[in-house]
Design a protein around this motif. Structure first.
Motif, PDB file in Angstrom:
ATOM      1  N   VAL A 103       0.886  -1.170   0.000  1.00  0.00           N
ATOM      2  CA  VAL A 103       0.000   0.000   0.000  1.00  0.00           C
ATOM      3  C   VAL A 103       0.922   1.218   0.000  1.00  0.00           C
ATOM      4  O   VAL A 103       1.818   1.328   0.849  1.00  0.00           O
ATOM      5  CB  VAL A 103      -0.888   0.022   1.270  1.00  0.00           C
ATOM      6  N   SER A 105      -0.305   4.712  -1.148  1.00  0.00           N
ATOM      7  CA  SER A 105      -1.013   5.974  -0.893  1.00  0.00           C
ATOM      8  C   SER A 105      -2.512   5.710  -1.008  1.00  0.00           C
ATOM      9  O   SER A 105      -2.933   4.663  -1.520  1.00  0.00           O
ATOM     10  CB  SER A 105      -0.617   7.029  -1.932  1.00  0.00           C
ATOM     11  N   TYR A 106      -3.301   6.676  -0.561  1.00  0.00           N
ATOM     12  CA  TYR A 106      -4.748   6.560  -0.655  1.00  0.00           C
ATOM     13  C   TYR A 106      -5.168   6.380  -2.115  1.00  0.00           C
ATOM     14  O   TYR A 106      -5.902   5.447  -2.458  1.00  0.00           O
ATOM     15  CB  TYR A 106      -5.401   7.817  -0.049  1.00  0.00           C
ATOM     16  N   ASP A 107      -4.670   7.266  -2.972  1.00  0.00           N
ATOM     17  CA  ASP A 107      -5.084   7.199  -4.383  1.00  0.00           C
ATOM     18  C   ASP A 107      -4.681   5.871  -5.015  1.00  0.00           C
ATOM     19  O   ASP A 107      -5.451   5.268  -5.758  1.00  0.00           O
ATOM     20  CB  ASP A 107      -4.447   8.345  -5.182  1.00  0.00           C
ATOM     21  N   GLN A 108      -3.456   5.440  -4.702  1.00  0.00           N
ATOM     22  CA  GLN A 108      -2.966   4.195  -5.317  1.00  0.00           C
ATOM     23  C   GLN A 108      -3.850   3.011  -4.925  1.00  0.00           C
ATOM     24  O   GLN A 108      -4.317   2.255  -5.776  1.00  0.00           O
ATOM     25  CB  GLN A 108      -1.511   3.958  -4.866  1.00  0.00           C
ATOM     26  N   MET A 110      -6.898   2.938  -3.664  1.00  0.00           N
ATOM     27  CA  MET A 110      -8.294   3.041  -4.118  1.00  0.00           C
ATOM     28  C   MET A 110      -8.395   2.714  -5.612  1.00  0.00           C
ATOM     29  O   MET A 110      -9.297   1.991  -6.044  1.00  0.00           O
ATOM     30  CB  MET A 110      -8.845   4.456  -3.865  1.00  0.00           C
ATOM     31  N   GLU A 144      -0.569   3.138   9.142  1.00  0.00           N
ATOM     32  CA  GLU A 144      -1.233   4.044   8.197  1.00  0.00           C
ATOM     33  C   GLU A 144      -1.669   3.244   6.950  1.00  0.00           C
ATOM     34  O   GLU A 144      -2.766   3.445   6.418  1.00  0.00           O
ATOM     35  CB  GLU A 144      -0.249   5.162   7.817  1.00  0.00           C
ATOM     36  N   LYS A 147      -4.804   1.299   7.596  1.00  0.00           N
ATOM     37  CA  LYS A 147      -6.015   2.140   7.550  1.00  0.00           C
ATOM     38  C   LYS A 147      -6.448   2.363   6.102  1.00  0.00           C
ATOM     39  O   LYS A 147      -7.639   2.299   5.779  1.00  0.00           O
ATOM     40  CB  LYS A 147      -5.735   3.497   8.209  1.00  0.00           C
ATOM     41  N   LEU A 148      -5.463   2.601   5.238  1.00  0.00           N
ATOM     42  CA  LEU A 148      -5.802   2.840   3.831  1.00  0.00           C
ATOM     43  C   LEU A 148      -6.367   1.572   3.184  1.00  0.00           C
ATOM     44  O   LEU A 148      -7.333   1.621   2.420  1.00  0.00           O
ATOM     45  CB  LEU A 148      -4.565   3.321   3.066  1.00  0.00           C
ATOM     46  N   LYS A 151      -9.883   1.102   4.251  1.00  0.00           N
ATOM     47  CA  LYS A 151     -10.791   2.023   3.543  1.00  0.00           C
ATOM     48  C   LYS A 151     -11.108   1.500   2.146  1.00  0.00           C
ATOM     49  O   LYS A 151     -12.264   1.500   1.714  1.00  0.00           O
ATOM     50  CB  LYS A 151     -10.119   3.406   3.394  1.00  0.00           C
ATOM     51  N   ALA A 152     -10.074   1.030   1.466  1.00  0.00           N
ATOM     52  CA  ALA A 152     -10.277   0.539   0.093  1.00  0.00           C
ATOM     53  C   ALA A 152     -11.134  -0.727   0.113  1.00  0.00           C
ATOM     54  O   ALA A 152     -12.034  -0.892  -0.718  1.00  0.00           O
ATOM     55  CB  ALA A 152      -8.936   0.272  -0.565  1.00  0.00           C
TER      56      ALA A 152
END
Ligand code: PEP
Ligand code: MN
Length: 634
Positions: A103, A105-108, A110, A144, A147-148, A151-152
């Motif tokens: 993982v 980043s958030y964008d990656q 998702m 972290e 958590k991401l 979320k995904a």
């Protein structure tokens, strides 16, 4: 040791046996099988097994020969099915897990999660703690990252799995994830295994870089002895002298492991090869070898990946791979595990479910190929409604006694099943929402103690007998072939007669259901024997079944006027709109001698071309009906 209990054991007797074993220092697990209930007793204690054998309610005691006990097939004959959220791993399913190596980043995460879910992945992977060979390489985002990943997973309705590298992280990680992953480098980190096992959660256990199969199963035993029975093994390549690939994928480990343990085993073609171009062929090899799934690394930008970019698939390559896996599944008697996304349709589904039965109707008796098709069409455990005739299955759906029916529409050797077409025509309230492909594998099924030389008569559906003609003439030239109303029914008949001189020809599910022996397997003359089934339901339930699917096929019917060129005119609407016709059938219209209803299966074009096509068809035909849209089975 395995303590086999008598069928009529009372709860008090059972408790006494358990307490006796626990007092002697054993860990005791109860395993309820199809045939009998057993207690597995493992540990360091040593006792004379005769002291257990004499306890009331004990039938017999068998020592386990293997060093791994709870994980061994001796302990449990049936396959273990591991549940991770709504996904089930093991048995006749092929589960696809995918995601990035790490993982980032958030964008990656998702972006990748959305892409892999759309293509058919049902579990999301992504490392947050990365055990890298170099201390200077990216080590992961830690908590972290969890958590991401969570979320995904939640956004795209997929359970998540990630690697745990330290016993001190176990408790914290358990709060975020659905399945622990033990990496190859940690397979023999026994303190870690014990800590993870204690959570009772599902665990994906990678095979160590140079672990033997026995060492791998001993690692599974550590997890199980510590408290979880939800272990999935993962072959990810081993160290050999070969340098062309990162590791050497040991496909032969799959069938070996399946003999030795009841735990499901999947494969990781990404870490096994380390090379993107080899991931797809090795995934297929794993499925062909009998693996219960694959875990694949996918990245939206492999060139920018912080770890394992060279082995990560592009999303488009992954999409093609899942299609190919789905096409291969029926060949190995499995189906791709699908878990519909929970969308707004969920609330509608609840309403529909309470208003009608949940059962799935099929024609035939328990163990029939249609039952197999019904199970394959739905991933949750379903309530089944066996029906006597095809008409009964439609009536069950029509009356609300069943929510769905799964009915055969075509066999590759026998052709179209006209009953199904005629019933679709007779039931305007029923629509086709799905298609399922089953490979028809026939077996000679007998009583457990029968031998080939005992067999005098062979019972089966005429199609079953015809499809095994070569076997019958070569192996049982003197046996009489007796037609029966269906294949599974023939097995039920042989089971009931308890006569060693009679056998049935049917599928494996029928043998299992009636506790019979498959004396000879795969006896069909032509191995490319597939039957296609439709999943049908009432119009008002259709959107629920279809909500997750990529609709790419349609079935429709029409009739034309009795004048020159009327059929050609109707067919020109297909070509005129670029609608690819796959199949055309005609059936007599009841009550109208020498008039016909045409049935077409066609590809569903993208966009709204189909609406225009439908409008034109209505104009150019006497009657037109869209019988259903669905995802083509491959
Ligand atoms: C991984 O899955 O990201 C990984 C590191 O795998 P393995 O432990 O098999 O090397
Ligand atoms: Mn990796």
């Amino acid at each position: 040791m395995i303590v086999i209990l008598k069928q009529g054991i009372t709860p008090t007797e059972k408790d006494k046996v358990k307490s006796f074993l626990k007092e002697k220092g054993f860990i005791v697990k109860e395993i309820v099988g199809q045939q009998d209930t057993v207690l597995g007793a493992v540990g360091t204690a040593h006792i004379d097994i005769r002291t257990v054998e004499v306890l009331p309610g004990v039938s017999s005691v068998v020592p386990i020969s293997k060093p791994y006990k709870l994980a061994s097939r001796e302990m449990k004959k049936e396959d273990t099915i591991v549940s991770v959220g709504r996904v089930r791993i093991g048995g006749n399913r092929v589960v696809v897990m995918a995601g990035p190596c790490a993982v980032e980043s958030y964008d990656q995460i998702m972006t990748i999660a959305e892409a892999v879910r759309e293509s058919g992945a049902v579990i999301l992977r992504g490392g947050a703690f990365k055990p890298r060979t170099s201390p200077y390489s990216f080590q992961g985002l830690g908590e972290e990252g969890l958590k991401l990943l969570r979320k995904a997973g939640d956004a795209f309705d997929m359970p998540i799995t990630t690697e745990v590298v330290s016993p001190r992280d176990v408790e914290m990680m358990a709060g975020y994830i659905d399945m622990f992953q033990i990496g190859a480098r940690n397979m023999q980190n026994f303190e870690l295994l014990k800590e993870v096992g204690k959570t009772g959660m599902p665990v994906l256990l990678k095979r160590g870089l140079s672990a033997t199969i026995e060492e791998w199963l001993m690692a599974a035993e550590y997890l199980m002895a510590s408290g979880t029975d939800q272990v999935v093994l993962c072959e990810r390549g081993i160290r050999t002298y070969e340098k062309a690939t990162r590791n050497t994928l040991d496909c032969s480990a799959i069938p070996v492991v399946q003999k030795l343990t009841h735990l499901p085993v999947i494969g990781d073609p990404s870490h096994a090869t380390g090379i993107r171009d080899m991931v797809a062929p090795m995934s297929l090899a794993l499925v062909a070898s009998g693996a219960s799934g694959v875990i694949v690394e996918v990245h939206n930008c492999p060139e920018c990946a912080l770890s394992d970019g060279p082995q990560s698939l592009y999303p488009s390559q992954f999409d093609k791979l899942v299609r190919d896996i789905q096409a291969l599944c029926p060949v190995v008697g499995k189906s791709l595990e699908k878990v519909p996304r929970r969308t707004e349709a969920k609330s509608g589904e609840k309403k529909a479910e309470s208003a009608s039965g949940l059962a799935v109707a099929f024609q035939g008796v328990r163990g029939a190929f249609s039952e197999l098709a019904a199970r394959r069409s739905f991933n949750e455990s379903i309530e089944l409604l066996p029906c006597h005739t095809f008409a009964d299955t439609f009536d069950a759906v029509s009356s609300g006694k069943a929510k769905y029916a799964v009915v055969p529409i075509e066999n590759t050797l026998g052709g179209t099943i006209y009953d199904t077409l005629d019933l679709l025509a007779m039931h305007p309230e029923i629509t086709v929402v799905g298609e399922t492909l089953i490979r028809v594998v026939h077996n000679l099924i007998t009583l457990p103690d029968a031998e080939l030389s005992d067999i005098r008569k062979v019972y089966s559906h005429p199609q079953g007998l015809a499809q095994c003609r070569k076997f019958l003439s070569e192996e049982l030239p003197d046996a009489e072939a007796v037609p029966f109303f269906d294949t599974a029914g023939a097995v039920a008949y042989v089971a009931e007669k308890k006569d060693k001189s009679i056998a049935a020809i049917a599928g494996e599910p029928a043998a299992a259901f009636y506790g019979m022996k498959m004396l000879r397997q795969n006896i069909e003359t032509d191995a490319s024997n597939f039957t296609r089934f439709y999943v049908v339901t009432r119009e008002e339930n259709a959107s629920i079944y279809r909500s997750e699917a990529k609709l790419n096929k349609a079935t429709l019917s029409f009739s034309v006027s009795d004048e020159p060129g009327s059929l050609a005119l109707a067919l020109s609407v297909f070509s005129g709109n670029g609608v690819n016709m796959k199949k055309l059938e005609s059936r007599p219209i009841p009550g109208k001698p020498w008039e016909y209803l045409f049935f077409v299966e066609c590809e569903l074009p993208e966009g709204n071309v189909f609406d225009k096509f439908t409008e034109e068809m209505k104009e150019k035909t006497v009657s037109f009906r869209l019988l259903g849209t669905y995802t083509a089975a491959r």
